[in-house]
Design a protein around this motif. Structure first.
Motif, PDB file in Angstrom:
ATOM      1  N   ASP A  21       8.109  -1.271 -14.928  1.00 59.85           N
ATOM      2  CA  ASP A  21       7.750  -1.806 -13.615  1.00 59.85           C
ATOM      3  C   ASP A  21       8.284  -3.235 -13.509  1.00 59.85           C
ATOM      4  N   ASN A  22       8.672  -3.615 -12.309  1.00 68.52           N
ATOM      5  CA  ASN A  22       9.145  -4.976 -12.028  1.00 68.52           C
ATOM      6  C   ASN A  22      10.343  -5.379 -12.890  1.00 68.52           C
ATOM      7  N   SER A  23      11.279  -4.466 -13.112  1.00 72.63           N
ATOM      8  CA  SER A  23      12.403  -4.755 -14.006  1.00 72.63           C
ATOM      9  C   SER A  23      13.782  -4.665 -13.349  1.00 72.63           C
ATOM     10  N   VAL A  24      13.840  -4.231 -12.091  1.00 73.34           N
ATOM     11  CA  VAL A  24      15.132  -3.974 -11.449  1.00 73.34           C
ATOM     12  C   VAL A  24      15.376  -4.987 -10.327  1.00 73.34           C
ATOM     13  N   SER A  54       9.891  -8.603  -8.027  1.00 77.49           N
ATOM     14  CA  SER A  54       9.508  -9.271  -6.788  1.00 77.49           C
ATOM     15  C   SER A  54      10.785  -9.756  -6.106  1.00 77.49           C
ATOM     16  N   ASN A  55      10.906  -9.488  -4.828  1.00 76.21           N
ATOM     17  CA  ASN A  55      12.105  -9.786  -4.032  1.00 76.21           C
ATOM     18  C   ASN A  55      13.297  -8.906  -4.408  1.00 76.21           C
ATOM     19  N   GLY A  56      13.065  -7.862  -5.209  1.00 72.86           N
ATOM     20  CA  GLY A  56      14.131  -6.913  -5.531  1.00 72.86           C
ATOM     21  C   GLY A  56      14.530  -6.131  -4.292  1.00 72.86           C
ATOM     22  N   ILE A  57      15.742  -5.608  -4.321  1.00 72.88           N
ATOM     23  CA  ILE A  57      16.320  -4.930  -3.160  1.00 72.88           C
ATOM     24  C   ILE A  57      16.586  -3.461  -3.491  1.00 72.88           C
ATOM     25  N   LEU A  58      16.268  -2.592  -2.540  1.00 72.92           N
ATOM     26  CA  LEU A  58      16.645  -1.181  -2.606  1.00 72.92           C
ATOM     27  C   LEU A  58      17.547  -0.892  -1.419  1.00 72.92           C
ATOM     28  N   VAL A  59      18.759  -0.409  -1.708  1.00 77.60           N
ATOM     29  CA  VAL A  59      19.718  -0.039  -0.668  1.00 77.60           C
ATOM     30  C   VAL A  59      19.741   1.486  -0.612  1.00 77.60           C
ATOM     31  N   MET A  60      19.509   2.029   0.575  1.00 78.51           N
ATOM     32  CA  MET A  60      19.417   3.482   0.738  1.00 78.51           C
ATOM     33  C   MET A  60      20.366   3.983   1.818  1.00 78.51           C
ATOM     34  N   LYS A 110       7.124   0.638   4.938  1.00 84.53           N
ATOM     35  CA  LYS A 110       6.202  -0.436   5.331  1.00 84.53           C
ATOM     36  C   LYS A 110       4.811  -0.209   4.741  1.00 84.53           C
ATOM     37  N   LYS A 111       4.349   1.043   4.733  1.00 84.82           N
ATOM     38  CA  LYS A 111       3.030   1.361   4.159  1.00 84.82           C
ATOM     39  C   LYS A 111       2.993   1.033   2.670  1.00 84.82           C
ATOM     40  N   ILE A 112       4.107   1.253   1.980  1.00 82.77           N
ATOM     41  CA  ILE A 112       4.173   0.973   0.545  1.00 82.77           C
ATOM     42  C   ILE A 112       4.172  -0.531   0.287  1.00 82.77           C
ATOM     43  N   GLY A 113       4.743  -1.299   1.211  1.00 83.19           N
ATOM     44  CA  GLY A 113       4.790  -2.745   1.049  1.00 83.19           C
ATOM     45  C   GLY A 113       6.180  -3.345   1.123  1.00 83.19           C
ATOM     46  N   TYR A 114       7.181  -2.508   1.372  1.00 82.88           N
ATOM     47  CA  TYR A 114       8.545  -3.007   1.512  1.00 82.88           C
ATOM     48  C   TYR A 114       8.679  -3.862   2.772  1.00 82.88           C
ATOM     49  N   LYS A 115       9.598  -4.804   2.713  1.00 84.64           N
ATOM     50  CA  LYS A 115      10.020  -5.552   3.893  1.00 84.64           C
ATOM     51  C   LYS A 115      11.373  -4.968   4.308  1.00 84.64           C
ATOM     52  N   ILE A 116      11.541  -4.679   5.584  1.00 88.83           N
ATOM     53  CA  ILE A 116      12.806  -4.141   6.087  1.00 88.83           C
ATOM     54  C   ILE A 116      13.779  -5.316   6.242  1.00 88.83           C
ATOM     55  N   VAL A 117      14.898  -5.263   5.529  1.00 90.17           N
ATOM     56  CA  VAL A 117      15.908  -6.311   5.613  1.00 90.17           C
ATOM     57  C   VAL A 117      16.961  -5.939   6.656  1.00 90.17           C
ATOM     58  N   ALA A 118      17.406  -4.702   6.607  1.00 86.47           N
ATOM     59  CA  ALA A 118      18.430  -4.218   7.543  1.00 86.47           C
ATOM     60  C   ALA A 118      18.348  -2.700   7.570  1.00 86.47           C
ATOM     61  N   GLY A 119      18.936  -2.122   8.606  1.00 83.75           N
ATOM     62  CA  GLY A 119      18.953  -0.667   8.669  1.00 83.75           C
ATOM     63  C   GLY A 119      19.512  -0.170   9.978  1.00 83.75           C
ATOM     64  N   GLY A 120      19.727   1.117  10.018  1.00 77.70           N
ATOM     65  CA  GLY A 120      20.225   1.731  11.229  1.00 77.70           C
ATOM     66  C   GLY A 120      20.683   3.146  11.006  1.00 77.70           C
ATOM     67  N   TYR A 183      20.624   4.408   7.103  1.00 78.41           N
ATOM     68  CA  TYR A 183      20.698   3.465   6.004  1.00 78.41           C
ATOM     69  C   TYR A 183      19.617   2.407   6.170  1.00 78.41           C
ATOM     70  N   LEU A 184      19.098   1.954   5.050  1.00 82.12           N
ATOM     71  CA  LEU A 184      18.062   0.927   5.032  1.00 82.12           C
ATOM     72  C   LEU A 184      18.282   0.021   3.829  1.00 82.12           C
ATOM     73  N   THR A 185      18.055  -1.240   4.007  1.00 82.77           N
ATOM     74  CA  THR A 185      17.970  -2.182   2.897  1.00 82.77           C
ATOM     75  C   THR A 185      16.538  -2.698   2.904  1.00 82.77           C
ATOM     76  N   LEU A 186      15.865  -2.485   1.789  1.00 86.92           N
ATOM     77  CA  LEU A 186      14.446  -2.819   1.670  1.00 86.92           C
ATOM     78  C   LEU A 186      14.256  -3.878   0.590  1.00 86.92           C
ATOM     79  N   GLU A 187      13.272  -4.734   0.796  1.00 85.51           N
ATOM     80  CA  GLU A 187      12.954  -5.766  -0.193  1.00 85.51           C
ATOM     81  C   GLU A 187      11.497  -5.624  -0.602  1.00 85.51           C
ATOM     82  N   LYS A 188      11.261  -5.793  -1.898  1.00 90.15           N
ATOM     83  CA  LYS A 188       9.884  -5.740  -2.406  1.00 90.15           C
ATOM     84  C   LYS A 188       9.215  -7.081  -2.147  1.00 90.15           C
TER      85      LYS A 188
END
Length: 188
Positions: A21-24, A54-60, A110-120, A183-188
């Motif tokens: 956890d919290n490693s990526v 914390s502040n990690g990014i997931l690109v989907m 959003k329910k999980i706690g991600y912040k939406i950085v970008a998407g479309g 596509y979505l870019t999400l931040e923890k």
């Protein structure tokens, strides 16, 4: 490799990932989400979230529906066509695949706690035809006929409702489906 401090890890996203956890710092999920059923998709996003720093990014990026109302229609179409290819019932295929819309993923994130950085959303220049499925999956003549019937059935059902399911005929009469990608870019 010329890349420093980069590692690739493979694992089952529904089970315990081989990551702490919290490693990526950055995670990438490309064409993954649609291979999980509707009930499993929030768990997939949560497991990604747990692995991010914390502040990690997931690109989907994933092929999916244009709207939540379209998700079951697109899922049904692919369940039927892939059922022909794999000789599974469309019900079995649909349990393990769900073509989720951008709005649905955004809400889960959003329910999980991600912040939406970008998407479309974007429309991919990809034509999927019954005949194309037949070539790709080396279908028998009987399977090809069944695939063509599915394409015709969906075309007839939705030809006047492209907002629900976008199927078109080209100048040769070939019916094809227009692919939509999210596509979505999400931040923890």
């Amino acid at each position: 490799s010329d890349l420093k401090n980069i590692s690739v890890t493979q694992g089952d996203i529904l089970k315990e990932l081989p990551l702490k956890d919290n490693s990526v710092d950055i995670g990438v999920s490309r064409h993954v989400l649609q291979y999980f059923g509707k009930e499993a998709q929030p768990e997939v996003l949560k497991n990604f979230y747990n692995s991010l720093k914390s502040n990690g990014i997931l690109v989907m990026k994933w092929p999916g529906a244009d709207s939540p109302e379209q998700s079951p229609i697109l899922t049904d179409f692919y369940a039927q066509t892939l059922g022909v290819c794999t000789n599974e019932s469309s019900g079995e295929v649909a349990k393990n695949k769900y073509f989720v819309s951008y709005q649905e993923v955004e809400e889960i994130a959003k329910k999980i706690g991600y912040k939406i950085v970008a998407g479309g959303k974007c429309r991919a220049k990809l034509r999927i035809t019954g005949e194309g499925f037949s070539d790709r999956f080396k279908l028998s003549p009987q399977q090809t006929e069944e695939m063509t019937k599915i394409f015709q059935e969906f075309y007839d059902r939705y030809k006047d409702q492209p907002q629900q399911f976008d199927m078109r005929k080209d100048q040769t009469g070939l019916i094809y489906s227009v692919q939509h990608h999210n596509y979505l870019t999400l931040e923890k």
